[in-house]
Design an enzyme around this catalytic site. Sequence first.
Site, PDB file in Angstrom:
ATOM      1  N   ARG A 180       0.515  -1.264  -0.022  1.00 42.49           N
ATOM      2  CA  ARG A 180      -0.057  -0.007  -0.036  1.00 42.49           C
ATOM      3  C   ARG A 180       0.910   1.275   0.048  1.00 42.49           C
ATOM      4  NH1 ARG A 180      -2.225  -3.960   2.954  1.00 42.49           N
ATOM      5  NH2 ARG A 180      -1.231  -3.311   4.642  1.00 42.49           N
TER       6      ARG A 180
ATOM      7  N   GLU B 242       6.241 -10.619  14.253  1.00 38.36           N
ATOM      8  CA  GLU B 242       5.773 -11.194  15.477  1.00 38.36           C
ATOM      9  C   GLU B 242       6.332 -12.591  15.561  1.00 38.36           C
ATOM     10  OE1 GLU B 242       1.860 -10.051  16.061  1.00 38.36           O
ATOM     11  OE2 GLU B 242       1.862 -10.580  18.192  1.00 38.36           O
TER      12      GLU B 242
HETATM   13  P1  AMP Z   1       5.345  -3.189  11.110  1.00 40.05           P
HETATM   14  O1  AMP Z   1       6.742  -3.547  10.606  1.00 40.05           O
HETATM   15  O2  AMP Z   1       4.707  -4.100  12.200  1.00 40.05           O
HETATM   16  O3  AMP Z   1       5.437  -1.701  11.688  1.00 40.05           O
HETATM   17  O4  AMP Z   1       4.084  -3.344  10.232  1.00 40.05           O
HETATM   18  C1  AMP Z   1       3.774  -2.365   9.037  1.00 40.05           C
HETATM   19  C2  AMP Z   1       3.520  -2.940   7.825  1.00 40.05           C
HETATM   20  O5  AMP Z   1       2.618  -4.086   7.884  1.00 40.05           O
HETATM   21  C3  AMP Z   1       3.189  -2.065   6.981  1.00 40.05           C
HETATM   22  O6  AMP Z   1       3.530  -2.179   5.327  1.00 40.05           O
HETATM   23  C4  AMP Z   1       1.468  -2.064   6.897  1.00 40.05           C
HETATM   24  O7  AMP Z   1       0.703  -2.174   5.771  1.00 40.05           O
HETATM   25  C5  AMP Z   1       1.110  -3.599   7.499  1.00 40.05           C
HETATM   26  N1  AMP Z   1       0.544  -3.644   8.708  1.00 40.05           N
HETATM   27  C6  AMP Z   1       0.821  -3.776   9.925  1.00 40.05           C
HETATM   28  N2  AMP Z   1      -0.255  -3.918  10.865  1.00 40.05           N
HETATM   29  C7  AMP Z   1      -1.188  -3.279  10.172  1.00 40.05           C
HETATM   30  C8  AMP Z   1      -2.656  -3.122  10.656  1.00 40.05           C
HETATM   31  N3  AMP Z   1      -2.914  -3.162  11.793  1.00 40.05           N
HETATM   32  N4  AMP Z   1      -3.375  -2.537   9.474  1.00 40.05           N
HETATM   33  C9  AMP Z   1      -2.678  -2.568   8.153  1.00 40.05           C
HETATM   34  N5  AMP Z   1      -1.548  -2.650   7.895  1.00 40.05           N
HETATM   35  C10 AMP Z   1      -1.018  -3.221   8.891  1.00 40.05           C
END
Ligand code: AMP
Length: 172
Positions: A63, A100
């Site tokens: 996205r 995770e």
């Molecule tokens: P992180 O590495 O945990 O910060 O995850 C970020 C990536 O995962 C981004 O590319 C987001 O598009 C996706 N992502 C993680 N959690 C969500 C969520 N709750 N809703 C939408 N996209 C998420």
Amino acid sequence: MTTPALARAEQLIATIPDFPQPGISFKDVSPLLADADALRAVTEAMIDPFRGSFDVVAGIEARGFSLAGAIAVAAGTGLVPIRKAGKLPRPAAQVTYDLEYGSASIEMQQDLPEGSRVLLVDDVLATGGTLAASRKLVTELGYDPVGLVVLLELVALDGRSICGPVESVFAG
Ligand code: AMP
């Protein structure tokens, strides 16, 4: 600064419980992207803190690509993709980071002049691992990661403790 257009844009982010798996509250920015006024408002808000300070936008799969395209055109820059491993035909660097459960790898091509100032863009900041890994990738290729920007920061997950300073248009 919150404007009426930004307040309206925020209302267009949908929250989908238990997607893509139980316990995850998925933030769906698609209705916002589908609305011309909302897309324009968030694009300008993402550029504002960094206006004039970047040469190119790096969009993070998937996205982040849409937002990076809008930002690049509005700011008059080019864009490059940061993709999951195995998707780019000429990857020049790869970074693996913890999720995770398990791990993920992302890749980038060397299509920019050395020292290019790169603005990193994604839709949602959750735990911060993706943005931290993306910044590392940009640095490894000899570019300058001048900023990180997301549409929505999930504040409770404290992604900043992993990825460092980041600008977010909305906090949830
Ligand atoms: P992180 O590495 O945990 O910060 O995850 C970020 C990536 O995962 C981004 O590319 C987001 O598009 C996706 N992502 C993680 N959690 C969500 C969520 N709750 N809703 C939408 N996209 C998420």
